[in-house]
Enzyme design. Structure first.
Site: not given
Length: 478
Positions: A230, A233, A399
């Site tokens: 992505h 990010e 994450e």
């Protein structure tokens, strides 16, 4: 230290036409309605026609207020989150309010105190705006959509100011970094071009291990890491660089890991999306992290190449592919997503690495770590590869927050910086020595503490502490 993106290599591109195609503002002068003639000082000039830039439209509200519209991801109008633009022709002491009015997400860390980052030509180190100057709210003037407004005071007329959603980490910055690594001629580092993106950008693959390890017939433990599927990010790239920096260092723990483990790293899975300033999608509008099951060699060439490599390695009886970790950005702290298994013993084994990382990294939260099998996640790398690989392999999504982390016993969030993102990466790498129980191989059974290395510029030069300290003194007075 980042290459100076305010008018330099970070904004440089192969062709101007590519930039114009994606619909960014290009040296747009915003003057009061009815004004004609040459722009005066204070008639702001907005630009996002540079690498990783994003700003689609600007509306003049008053001399002190402007509505900013994020340009949607290319070929996909659903995603409008990332912004990165410059402002020039400012007047000293000019105060403005910028309203970002068309976010596609309602859930945002701006509600929790996050603020955009800013730098300028005379102060090239990114800084977060003071949270007290940032407001996130539903706006009746914009169909009750969520708006993020921030106040700013320009203080140097000759400066070009740059504002971004989070610290940018561009494709060019990665290429400079990998080039500087390559020039060191490290015997245990190999850089390969695994493939090309749709727009013919490199898909880089790094292999980090003791070269003797590759030639041995015994089973090889292999760890595979990817980042930036992505493109918006960007913290994932800083974490990934932290992993690489540690693994190629002379730290005793890194040397032991190279002797026992093969690390394969793809630092940027979606180079076109990163270059174009998208938030979630590739050039053609695909969320690549939903196409692992059947990637197309022409529509998703980078994903296709990585999947082929993983499948090929998994079929080699001499290779034990034990970890696949994909780095992303969201929420607060660092944490992980894992898969759900019927076998309770496998469930417990899967929790070992996140538990160890929690001990090594103050910003990693095991309590936020979760294991799921959501249907909407079925096409992700973690879910697909978790089903493909055998029961000795573990697949995680790592994450890390766009904004901040909470340490144990603390009530106030600590905002992330580029350096603390990289520190998390170093701690991820360090945790593998605990997982593989190799501590007894380090000197006196006590691993040397991981120190922050001297920052390396994208050109490969070490930045001295004195110059770094001087930059810290150059702050914005807002």
């Amino acid at each position: 230290m980042e290459e100076n993106p305010v008018r330099d290599g970070d904004t440089g591109s192969d062709t101007g036409a590519e930039d114009a195609l994606v619909g960014n503002v290009n040296k747009l002068t915003v003057s009061p309605p009815g004004f004609s003639g040459s722009p005066r000082k204070g008639h702001l000039i907005f630009d996002a026609c540079f690498e990783s830039g994003n700003l689609g439209h600007v509306d003049y509200i008053s001399d002190f207020e402007f509505d900013l519209f994020i340009r949607p991801d290319t070929c996909n109008p659903r995603f409008r989150v990332w912004f990165n633009f410059t402002v020039e022709n400012v007047r000293e002491t000019q105060r403005v309010i910028f309203n970002v009015v068309n976010f596609s997400k309602t859930k945002s860390l701006y509600r929790d105190g996050m603020s955009p980052v800013v730098k300028s030509t005379s102060r090239p180190k990114w800084q977060r705006l003071p949270p007290k100057n940032v407001y996130y709210y539903r706006c009746p003037d914009h169909r009750r959509n969520y708006v993020m407004s921030f106040a700013f005071c320009f203080d140097r007329e000759d400066d070009v100011y740059q504002f971004a959603y989070c610290y940018p980490y561009t494709y060019s910055r990665l290429q400079h970094y990998l080039g500087s690594l390559e020039r060191r001629n490290l015997s245990y580092l190999k850089r390969e071009q695994l493939g090309l993106s749709v727009q013919q950008r490199r898909l880089d693959l790094l292999t980090i291990t003791n070269p003797d390890h590759l030639n041995q017939e015994r089973e090889k433990k292999l760890v595979f890491l990817t980042a930036r599927v992505h493109p918006g990010e960007s913290p994932a790239s800083f974490v990934c660089q932290g992993v690489i920096d540690f693994l190629v260092s002379q730290h005793p723990v890194a040397q032991i890991l190279r002797d026992h483990v093969i690390f394969k790293i793809v630092p940027m899975l979606n180079p076109d999306g990163v270059y174009l300033g998208n938030y979630r999608c590739s050039l053609m509008g695909f969320d690549l992290n939903r196409h692992w099951q059947d990637p197309s060699p022409w529509a998703h060439p980078t994903l296709h190449a990585v999947k082929q490599l993983i499948v090929q390695m998994n079929q080699d009886p001499r290779v034990s592919l034990e970890f696949y970790i994909d780095a992303h950005s969201t929420m607060l702290n660092g944490f992980m997503y894992g898969n759900v298994f019927e076998d309770e013993e496998r469930v417990q084994r899967q929790a070992v690495f996140p538990r160890l990382l929690c001990q090594n990294a103050p910003d990693f939260s095991f309590s936020n770590t979760s294991f799921n099998r959501d249907v909407v996640k079925a096409g992700t790398g973690r879910r697909f590869l978790g089903g493909l690989l055998d029961d000795t392999s573990y697949c995680y999504t790592l994450e890390v927050s766009f904004y901040s982390y909470m340490t144990a016993g603390s009530s106030a969030p600590v905002p992330y910086t580029e350096d603390t993102y990289m520190r998390l990466g170093r701690n991820v790498a360090r945790t593998f020595i605990d997982y593989y129980k190799l501590n007894n191989l380090t000197k006196d059974n006590i691993p040397t503490p991981i120190q922050n290395p001297e920052p390396i510029s994208p050109k490969g030069n070490v930045v001295g502490r004195e110059s770094t300290d001087r930059e810290r003194e150059k702050t914005f007075k807002n």
